[in-house]
Design an enzyme around this catalytic site. Structure first.
Site, PDB file in Angstrom:
ATOM      1  N   ASN A  84     -57.187 -49.750  13.372  1.00  9.74           N
ATOM      2  CA  ASN A  84     -56.429 -49.110  12.291  1.00  9.74           C
ATOM      3  C   ASN A  84     -55.208 -49.953  11.936  1.00  9.74           C
ATOM      4  O   ASN A  84     -54.463 -50.379  12.823  1.00  9.74           O
ATOM      5  CB  ASN A  84     -55.983 -47.698  12.703  1.00  9.74           C
ATOM      6  CG  ASN A  84     -55.523 -46.858  11.509  1.00  9.74           C
ATOM      7  OD1 ASN A  84     -55.461 -47.350  10.376  1.00  9.74           O
ATOM      8  ND2 ASN A  84     -55.199 -45.606  11.761  1.00  9.74           N
ATOM      9  N   LYS A 121     -68.458 -41.324   7.581  1.00  9.85           N
ATOM     10  CA  LYS A 121     -68.274 -39.867   7.518  1.00  9.85           C
ATOM     11  C   LYS A 121     -67.842 -39.450   6.110  1.00  9.85           C
ATOM     12  O   LYS A 121     -68.317 -38.464   5.568  1.00  9.85           O
ATOM     13  CB  LYS A 121     -67.118 -39.498   8.453  1.00  9.85           C
ATOM     14  CG  LYS A 121     -67.426 -38.716   9.689  1.00  9.85           C
ATOM     15  CD  LYS A 121     -66.157 -38.749  10.537  1.00  9.85           C
ATOM     16  CE  LYS A 121     -65.660 -37.466  11.045  1.00  9.85           C
ATOM     17  NZ  LYS A 121     -66.273 -37.043  12.280  1.00  9.85           N
ATOM     18  N   GLU A 157     -45.496 -47.617   7.592  1.00  8.91           N
ATOM     19  CA  GLU A 157     -45.036 -46.404   8.277  1.00  8.91           C
ATOM     20  C   GLU A 157     -44.596 -46.772   9.688  1.00  8.91           C
ATOM     21  O   GLU A 157     -44.469 -45.902  10.550  1.00  8.91           O
ATOM     22  CB  GLU A 157     -46.105 -45.320   8.270  1.00  8.91           C
ATOM     23  CG  GLU A 157     -47.422 -45.713   8.873  1.00  8.91           C
ATOM     24  CD  GLU A 157     -48.398 -44.560   8.918  1.00  8.91           C
ATOM     25  OE1 GLU A 157     -48.063 -43.551   9.561  1.00  8.91           O
ATOM     26  OE2 GLU A 157     -49.476 -44.662   8.320  1.00  8.91           O
ATOM     27  N   ASP A 167     -66.525 -42.930  27.521  1.00  5.64           N
ATOM     28  CA  ASP A 167     -67.846 -43.528  27.309  1.00  5.64           C
ATOM     29  C   ASP A 167     -67.723 -44.593  26.217  1.00  5.64           C
ATOM     30  O   ASP A 167     -67.252 -44.307  25.105  1.00  5.64           O
ATOM     31  CB  ASP A 167     -68.809 -42.406  26.869  1.00  5.64           C
ATOM     32  CG  ASP A 167     -70.252 -42.884  26.808  1.00  5.64           C
ATOM     33  OD1 ASP A 167     -70.468 -44.106  26.678  1.00  5.64           O
ATOM     34  OD2 ASP A 167     -71.151 -42.023  26.885  1.00  5.64           O
ATOM     35  N   THR A 197     -57.723 -45.547  18.735  1.00  3.65           N
ATOM     36  CA  THR A 197     -57.788 -45.898  17.310  1.00  3.65           C
ATOM     37  C   THR A 197     -56.549 -46.697  16.902  1.00  3.65           C
ATOM     38  O   THR A 197     -55.981 -46.462  15.840  1.00  3.65           O
ATOM     39  CB  THR A 197     -57.942 -44.625  16.423  1.00  3.65           C
ATOM     40  OG1 THR A 197     -56.830 -43.749  16.675  1.00  3.65           O
ATOM     41  CG2 THR A 197     -59.223 -43.879  16.717  1.00  3.65           C
ATOM     42  N   HIS A 247     -60.073 -45.446   3.125  1.00  2.00           N
ATOM     43  CA  HIS A 247     -59.091 -45.660   4.199  1.00  2.00           C
ATOM     44  C   HIS A 247     -59.847 -45.577   5.526  1.00  2.00           C
ATOM     45  O   HIS A 247     -60.647 -44.652   5.737  1.00  2.00           O
ATOM     46  CB  HIS A 247     -57.987 -44.608   4.135  1.00  2.00           C
ATOM     47  CG  HIS A 247     -57.147 -44.594   5.386  1.00  2.00           C
ATOM     48  ND1 HIS A 247     -56.534 -45.720   5.866  1.00  2.00           N
ATOM     49  CD2 HIS A 247     -56.857 -43.593   6.276  1.00  2.00           C
ATOM     50  CE1 HIS A 247     -55.895 -45.431   6.996  1.00  2.00           C
ATOM     51  NE2 HIS A 247     -56.075 -44.139   7.257  1.00  2.00           N
ATOM     52  N   SER A 251     -56.818 -33.719  11.270  1.00  3.21           N
ATOM     53  CA  SER A 251     -56.558 -34.855  10.380  1.00  3.21           C
ATOM     54  C   SER A 251     -57.854 -35.391   9.778  1.00  3.21           C
ATOM     55  O   SER A 251     -57.905 -35.759   8.607  1.00  3.21           O
ATOM     56  CB  SER A 251     -55.791 -35.963  11.104  1.00  3.21           C
ATOM     57  OG  SER A 251     -56.608 -36.669  12.016  1.00  3.21           O
ATOM     58  N   SER A 294     -51.606 -39.391   5.832  1.00  8.16           N
ATOM     59  CA  SER A 294     -51.330 -38.098   6.465  1.00  8.16           C
ATOM     60  C   SER A 294     -50.041 -37.507   5.920  1.00  8.16           C
ATOM     61  O   SER A 294     -49.176 -38.224   5.428  1.00  8.16           O
ATOM     62  CB  SER A 294     -51.216 -38.280   7.977  1.00  8.16           C
ATOM     63  OG  SER A 294     -52.484 -38.528   8.512  1.00  8.16           O
ATOM     64  N   CYS A 353     -50.414 -43.704   5.427  1.00  9.61           N
ATOM     65  CA  CYS A 353     -51.299 -44.825   5.044  1.00  9.61           C
ATOM     66  C   CYS A 353     -51.480 -44.979   3.545  1.00  9.61           C
ATOM     67  O   CYS A 353     -52.022 -45.986   3.097  1.00  9.61           O
ATOM     68  CB  CYS A 353     -52.673 -44.636   5.662  1.00  9.61           C
ATOM     69  SG  CYS A 353     -52.618 -44.465   7.441  1.00  9.61           S
TER      70      CYS A 353
END
Ligand code: HMG
Length: 460
Positions: A346, A264, A81, A29, A162, A255, A212, A382, A119
């Site tokens: 990202n 969030k 990374e 969606d 992402t 980040h 995560s 991470s 990151c």
């Protein structure tokens, strides 16, 4: 001695996938991608690009704009990374490319390493180089920290929506024109985790998506707690008992694995910061439900294994994000930092700094005077580690910010068809072909099949 960011530049690859095409092809969606995750376009690298090219392009841009010669640069660090070599550091490749323009051995004196911690490693590189300057080791030279990454996930995985790619170069010195970092308040947190990792030999990560997300929030919060202790003990900020540390941060940069993560994170931090303040009672009344509290000790595993709690908690967050108090804070402190991420995706190490750049540009365009504003940074990598730190915008910032123009930095991008995107993703394009020529940029011209040596050129 002061230390901070004198100038910054970005390099974004000129190919992208639009969420309209992606959502249709993957039967996702589009509202999930645009409204749920805040992703509209994802930058994708061409066949003649790798993370070292992206870094060299960002570094060259900042040197050219400031008329900086290699002798002026004492340190060149690359944080990534997306490394393609277990031993040879990416800054060596970037030096090789820059010397094609500035002349052989012109960077001979220049120290530096490639740093890795998902990151967050760019923030560690920044901190180490600021301390090199503060210690008086720089001797009037600049440190150049470049964060560069290609966020690539398995085709068909939930991480695939992402993705993104790009680099940010930051020029550091002791008389910064843009931002001076606060001293003795940088706070870190770390734990051994498997939320997202990329074992040797794999070119995409293994990801536990929801784990995560939650780990990011908890780890940043831990670092914020330590930051709070440090700013209070150093006297940098003196909040009264009814105030939160966030009241003293004018702009927050988080980040951004996807832009909605910033929103969030703001809700999560605000919730924990406000919970014990007098303002929380009236907030709960507005929200209209009691705050769900996880059973102690609330580990990520026990939280994720409790669907009823997750459901209540999501509902509570949604209602909190609908309040005027939250939305005022979101608009004032965070929203401008998310604009670039929506169009680019990202950038792993570079995401936080692309967000900072976005916040500066779009807040300036609102006509706000940014001098003296305190900027908070919430960095997450991470594996996992978080870093929280802050700085203050200088009086001379307009010299730098008035030139920021994201629209022109990403002008003339080419929208990929899904077939083209998948061909690039799978590495099916012949090595000597690319979709764009990469004019006036560093490009990868060859990877020798016999010994993996890489050749680059400046395509003038
Ligand atoms: P997912 O599990 O498929 O998505 O993948 P979801 O079900 O969680 O939905 C995402 C959001 O869209 C949710 O909002 C849904 O409600 C909403 P939220 O509850 O979070 O507020 N939604 C909709 N909204 C409007 N209309 C709709 C609709 N449908 C759903 N129709 C996930 C999401 C991010 C997990 C996945 O893409 C992934 O695994 N990505 C890679 C990992 C990642 O980005 N993790 C982020 C934290 S870790 C980190 O930042 C580090 C990292 O950058 C790496 C490093 O450090 O090196 C990744």
């Amino acid at each position: 001695m002061a230390a901070g960011i004198d100038d910054m530049s970005i390099y974004i690859p000129k190919l992208y996938v639009d969420t309209e095409d992606f959502a249709e092809a993957r039967d996702v969606d589009i509202d999930k991608m645009r409204k749920g995750l805040g992703i509209y376009q994802m930058a994708i690298v061409d066949n003649n690009q790798d993370p070292a090219c992206l870094a060299a392009n960002a570094a060259y841009k900042i040197m050219k704009r400031n008329d900086i010669q290699p002798k002026d640069v004492g340190r060149l660090y690359i944080s990534t990374e997306s490394s393609f070599d277990e031993s040879k550091a990416m800054n060596a490749y970037v030096v090789g490319m820059l010397e094609q323009v500035y002349g052989p051995d012109t960077f001979e004196h220049c120290g530096g390493v490639e740093t890795k911690f998902a990151c967050v490693s760019g923030s560690y590189a920044l901190y180490d180089n600021l301390n090199w300057i503060r210690a008086g080791e720089a001797d009037s030279q600049y440190a150049l920290v470049v964060v560069s990454d290609i966020a690539k996930y398995d085709l068909g995985s939930s991480g695939e929506m992402t993705q993104g790619a790009g680099a940010v170069a930051m020029l550091l010195n002791d008389e910064p024109r843009l931002l001076t970092f606060d001293r003795k308040v940088t706070a870190t947190s770390i734990s051994d985790e498997y939320d997202f990792y990329r074992p040797f030999g794999k070119d995409t990560p293994i990801v536990h998506g929801q784990y995560s997300n939650l780990l990011y929030l908890m780890q940043v919060r831990k670092a914020l707690e330590l930051y709070k202790t440090k700013v209070i003990s150093t006297g940098l900020i003196k909040p009264s008992p009814d105030e939160s540390i966030l009241d003293y941060i004018d702009y927050l940069n988080m980040h951004l694995p996807y832009s909605a993560m910033g929103r969030k994170a703001l809700a999560y931090l605000l919730r924990h910061e406000w919970r014990n303040l007098p303002r929380w009672g009236p907030m709960i009344e507005k929200i209209g439900m009691a705050e769900p509290i996880a059973k102690t000790p609330g580990t990520i595993e026990t939280i994720l294994a409790n669907p009823d709690f997750i459901k209540d908690d999501s509902k509570f967050n949604r209602l909190l994000m609908e309040t005027d108090e939250f939305n005022d804070m979101y608009e004032e402190k965070l929203s401008s930092s998310l604009i670039a991420s929506k169009m680019i995706g990202n950038l792993y190490t570079a995401s936080l700094y692309l967000g900072f750049r976005s916040s500066l540009e779009y807040e300036h365009k609102k006509g706000i005077d940014l001098a003296g504003k305190r900027i908070g940074f919430g960095s997450y990598g991470s594996g996992s580690s978080a870093m929280v730190f802050s700085g203050v915008i200088t009086e001379e910032y307009l010299d730098i910010v008035s030139h920021m123009e994201l629209e022109s930095d990403i002008a003339n991008r080419r929208r990929l068809t899904l077939e083209e995107y998948e061909m690039l993703h799978r590495g099916l394009m012949p090595a000597d072909e690319s979709l764009l020529s990469g004019k006036d940029e560093f490009i990868l011209t060859d990877v020798d099949k016999s010994n993996s040596e890489r050749r680059y050129a400046f395509n003038s």
